[in-house]
Design an enzyme around this catalytic site. Structure first.
Site, PDB file in Angstrom:
ATOM      1  N   LYS A 214      10.131   0.708  -0.031  1.00  0.00           N
ATOM      2  CA  LYS A 214      10.239   1.436  -1.306  1.00  0.00           C
ATOM      3  C   LYS A 214      11.656   1.298  -1.896  1.00  0.00           C
ATOM      4  O   LYS A 214      12.482   0.603  -1.336  1.00  0.00           O
ATOM      5  CB  LYS A 214       9.829   2.896  -1.095  1.00  0.00           C
ATOM      6  CG  LYS A 214       8.394   3.046  -0.527  1.00  0.00           C
ATOM      7  CD  LYS A 214       7.310   2.517  -1.458  1.00  0.00           C
ATOM      8  CE  LYS A 214       5.970   2.247  -0.802  1.00  0.00           C
ATOM      9  NZ  LYS A 214       5.139   3.366  -0.508  1.00  0.00           N
TER      10      LYS A 214
HETATM   11  C1  LIG Z   1       3.685   3.729  -0.003  1.00  0.00           C
HETATM   12  C2  LIG Z   1       2.734   4.582  -0.741  1.00  0.00           C
HETATM   13  C3  LIG Z   1       2.161   5.731  -0.194  1.00  0.00           C
HETATM   14  C4  LIG Z   1       2.281   6.105   1.238  1.00  0.00           C
HETATM   15  O1  LIG Z   1       3.573   6.202   1.713  1.00  0.00           O
HETATM   16  P1  LIG Z   1       3.886   5.931   3.272  1.00  0.00           P
HETATM   17  O2  LIG Z   1       5.327   6.317   3.370  1.00  0.00           O
HETATM   18  O3  LIG Z   1       3.637   4.479   3.519  1.00  0.00           O
HETATM   19  O4  LIG Z   1       2.995   6.805   4.055  1.00  0.00           O
HETATM   20  C5  LIG Z   1       1.372   6.543  -1.003  1.00  0.00           C
HETATM   21  N1  LIG Z   1       1.134   6.210  -2.272  1.00  0.00           N
HETATM   22  C6  LIG Z   1       1.637   5.106  -2.838  1.00  0.00           C
HETATM   23  C7  LIG Z   1       1.336   4.812  -4.261  1.00  0.00           C
HETATM   24  C8  LIG Z   1       2.447   4.239  -2.074  1.00  0.00           C
HETATM   25  O5  LIG Z   1       2.929   3.127  -2.647  1.00  0.00           O
END
Ligand SMILES: *Cc1c(COP(=O)(O)O)cnc(C)c1O
Length: 410
Positions: free
Chosen positions: A195
């Site tokens: 992210k």
């Molecule tokens: C990455 C993501 C998640 C989940 O996050 P994690 O940290 O991988 O559990 C949820 N929603 C969206 C849109 C994402 O891109």
């Protein structure tokens, strides 16, 4: 075709140091956490500081750190506290981590179609899915591009339904001058490796509502009433806490977030300009009130104008070591086994057994925008450590690939 004369460069990747901003500040913070001997957030200072800092950056009353983005969404859903079989409207173009929590809280994900230009849900696609059982709406700001929140919030308010914003891909994005995550009742963020900023795994939940904040805090802490005169485990909840090690990294990462977002926006503006006149290629559609912070840069390729469409372009780009993802997710979420086979709790099929048949109608005709969106998108990896040269390299490679396909070559 493997043309050995093609220039290749190694683009920075968010999976390793080449495309991450992890350095001395993070090391110093983690070192301090370790020397303190306190690695749990219930006693330490870093997770608390991370929460306070993030709340002040967004201008919200409450922020809570937790174990993952999935946990953040789970906290949001648990705070809303649906009854078994209640419905939560959401999108089929998202991460499963945004959908599984709905089912764990025994609610039914009801999918709204998306605008194929943005792959985001809109007030127009949400409205027909609202029923007397709708308990919440979860909007996902896909790739960092804000949903059209004005009409969505208006619709939700008139129906008396809270909006949860999934901001996992949209740190620092904004709509009509408001930070994404603060337009609905609750915002959920992810700090996963890939992210905008990262603690490896981790999540953040924000809200202005004191009652929701209380439930979020409790849901992260096994619903144990820390600090209450007569604490108890008040309801069913897990340990979703972030450790001080992640808190320390996260706090250092927050210092860099504004710069990360700014750079991603600048680079995207450059690529927009370079791609705009390529026939059959459409650059990201950003609404007039939106600031998109480009978790990924996503183009649309018109298969009428470019033979083989996105898969052809992706194939040719691999010769340049540019690894794009045609279609983003390969199929809408409702086409996955968890929904098709109802693989949930043993063989029970629960909570789908409680659903209105209409809520489980996944026939493709209901989702024209979703299928059109997935068929046409090519997700280009994006990173604040790209250089202007990298962006020109990507643009040239796309132009050459499209020209080759249009000339009938391969
Ligand atoms: C990455 C993501 C998640 C989940 O996050 P994690 O940290 O991988 O559990 C949820 N929603 C969206 C849109 C994402 O891109």
């Amino acid at each position: 075709m493997t043309d050995t004369t093609i220039r290749r460069i190694h683009l920075p990747s968010d999976q390793d140091a080449s495309g991450r901003n992890l350095g001395e500040a993070e090391i110093a913070a983690v070192s301090e956490a370790i020397h303190s001997g306190t690695l749990t957030s219930t006693k330490g200072r870093f997770v608390k500081a991370l929460e306070e800092r993030f709340a002040s950056m967004l201008g919200v009353k409450h922020a809570f750190a937790c174990a993952s983005g999935s946990a953040a969404v789970h906290c949001a859903v648990a705070a809303i506290d649906p009854e078994p079989g209640d419905e939560i409207i959401t999108t089929a173009i998202t991460d499963m981590g945004a959908l599984a929590p709905i089912i764990y809280q025994t609610a039914i994900p009801v999918f709204a179609d998306v605008d194929p230009r943005t792959c985001n849900v809109t007030a127009e696609t949400i409205a027909p899915r609202i029923s007397e059982r709708t308990k919440a709406i979860i909007v996902t700001h896909l790739f960092g591009n804000p949903c059209e929140m004005g009409p969505i919030v208006e619709l939700a308010q008139s129906a008396g339904i809270p909006v949860i914003e999934d901001c996992a891909q949209a740190f620092m994005a904004s709509y009509d001058g408001h930070p994404i995550g603060t337009l609905g009742a609750i915002g959920a963020f992810s700090l996963q490796q890939g992210k905008h900023i990262t603690t490896g795994e981790g999540g953040l939940v924000v809200t202005d509502d004191d009652a929701l904040a209380r439930r979020i805090f409790l849901f992260i802490n096994k619903a144990w009433g820390y600090g209450d005169p007569h604490p108890d485990h008040y309801f069913l909840a897990l340990n979703y806490r972030m450790s001080e090690l992640c808190g320390a990294v996260g706090l250092a990462q927050l210092d860099k977030l504004e710069g990360v977002a700014r750079r991603r926006i600048e680079l995207a503006a450059e690529l927009d300009t370079l791609l705009r006149d390529i026939p059959g290629v459409t650059v990201p559609h950003v609404g007039p009130k939106s600031v998109h912070t480009y978790w990924k840069y996503c183009i649309r390729v018109d298969p009428e104008a470019v033979p083989e469409g996105v898969s052809g372009v992706a194939r040719l780009l691999r010769d340049y070591d540019i690894f794009t993802v045609p279609r983003y997710i390969q199929k809408p979420a409702f086409a996955c086994e968890i929904f098709q086979q109802r693989r949930t709790f043993g063989k029970s099929g629960f909570p789908f057994t409680l659903a209105r048949p209409e809520a489980l109608d996944y026939t493709p005709e209901r989702f024209p925008g979703t299928f059109e969106a997935l068929d046409g998108i090519l997700v280009i990896p994006w990173n604040d450590k790209f250089t202007s040269d990298d962006v020109h390299f990507i643009a040239d490679a796309i132009r050459t690939s499209v020209t080759t396909l249009r000339a009938g070559g391969s």
